[in-house]
Design an enzyme around this catalytic site. Sequence first.
Site, PDB file in Angstrom:
ATOM      1  CB  SER A 131      41.409  48.532  37.244  1.00  0.00           C
ATOM      2  OG  SER A 131      41.220  49.575  36.321  1.00  0.00           O
ATOM      3  CE  LYS A 168      41.556  52.570  40.788  1.00  0.00           C
ATOM      4  NZ  LYS A 168      42.233  52.258  39.515  1.00  0.00           N
TER       5      LYS A 168
END
Lengths: 209, 209
Positions: A131, A168
């Site tokens: 990610s 993130k």
Amino acid sequence: MFSEIKLTIRQTQILDFLFEFQLKERMAPTYREIADHFGFKSTKAAADHVSALEKKGYLRRHGGRSRGIDLITLTRQSDQKVIGVPILGDIPAGTPEQIIEKQNGTFAVDVKLIGNIGHHRLFALQVRGDSMVGRGIHAGDWVIADADAVPHENNLVVALIDGENTLKTLARKERRYYLKAENPDYNDWIPVTELIIQGIVKIAIRQIY
Amino acid sequence: MFSEIKLTIRQTQILDFLFEFQLKERMAPTYREIADHFGFKSTKAAADHVSALEKKGYLRRHGGRSRGIDLITLTRQSDQKVIGVPILGDIPAGTPEQIIEKQNGTFAVDVKLIGNIGHHRLFALQVRGDSMVGRGIHAGDWVIADADAVPHENNLVVALIDGENTLKTLARKERRYYLKAENPDYNDWIPVTELIIQGIVKIAIRQIY
DNA sequence: GATTTCACTAAACATTTGTATAGTACAACT
DNA sequence: AGTTGTACTATACAAATGTTTAGTGAAATC
């Protein structure tokens, strides 16, 4: 306390060199190495300076031994100080306090990389998933995160979503914070109220093959 | 995962003594001090043991210097084992042998990251310039390189060009090896015969802000 | 069965290194 | 005016230390 005994300019230069040498070479210099560095043509000059520094309490000498100058304040470890950072397990608990308890060994990190963190708690974890490829972080990489740092926009954060740690980027749209995955395949914007930010990533370590 | 190079019982005893001495006396022992401790009647026995430990990668020796034994591993704890990797100065010499001599302090690296390097010599350097942004390596990053690894295609290598260390990717076109900068702004393909490959990058460490 | 590694002894050599003696010049106190 | 401290040179000795050559015997490996 006690007033330090003053050093002459030359003595300060000598002491500086002693520290520098110890740091670089991981041992004390000999009198000849000192003399060579300063251009002395006699080793006595170097010996006299070290003797003066000893009298003034800036160092100890182990008489007779080679390289016997002992800079008292400088430990061998000060050159190479490491911090043991707990490694996060695969299924970590929620709060930062519990993270430390669920540790899975420690990871040594050179203090050169983190500087002065004060009493902040750090933790290490190995990255799974892709990610964060947009920020150059790949599966298998190690990240060191600070559990006590204040999050800011664009920080890389460790967040707990559905019992799993994910990396993130902390983004902001107008006045609201969101989490962003740095991968075009993902498009998950998650409001920060729904999750826990466990730490701010300070260091990323990649093994290159 | 990885097996360390095994030591004999005697070699372990010698290594233990070296750690103990360094900790207590804040300097490395001489061969005679080692021999005395173990009751050896010849200094050669001590020198041979230290030589064996050096071959197996447990320490480095600064040849010719007195008390020149440099214990790379700081802790002997199995949990948090680190290796002290010499940091390359800004203007390094050419050959891998000289690299170690021009060291500028050491960088601690957790053995979890490097696995079994055997007696390979590692060195650390801080990246300058942006020639490797294509591989996620930016200015300010640290890289740990192996001076004794065999180069392969697509390896990230530390090369010496015009007296400066640069990072390049080792590429191959048909049967010839070239060096490639991983940045569209650069287009320098340099045949490997014109330079020295000093090491293969094994780890990249990035500080994230 | 042969070779290599391990673990040393013995003796010596060469270099490195600590230390000492004798002296010069200058500046700072007392 | 004399002593003390700083900052060295020049030379030299002796101790400490790294290194080498030549060997022994046992254990491990091929």
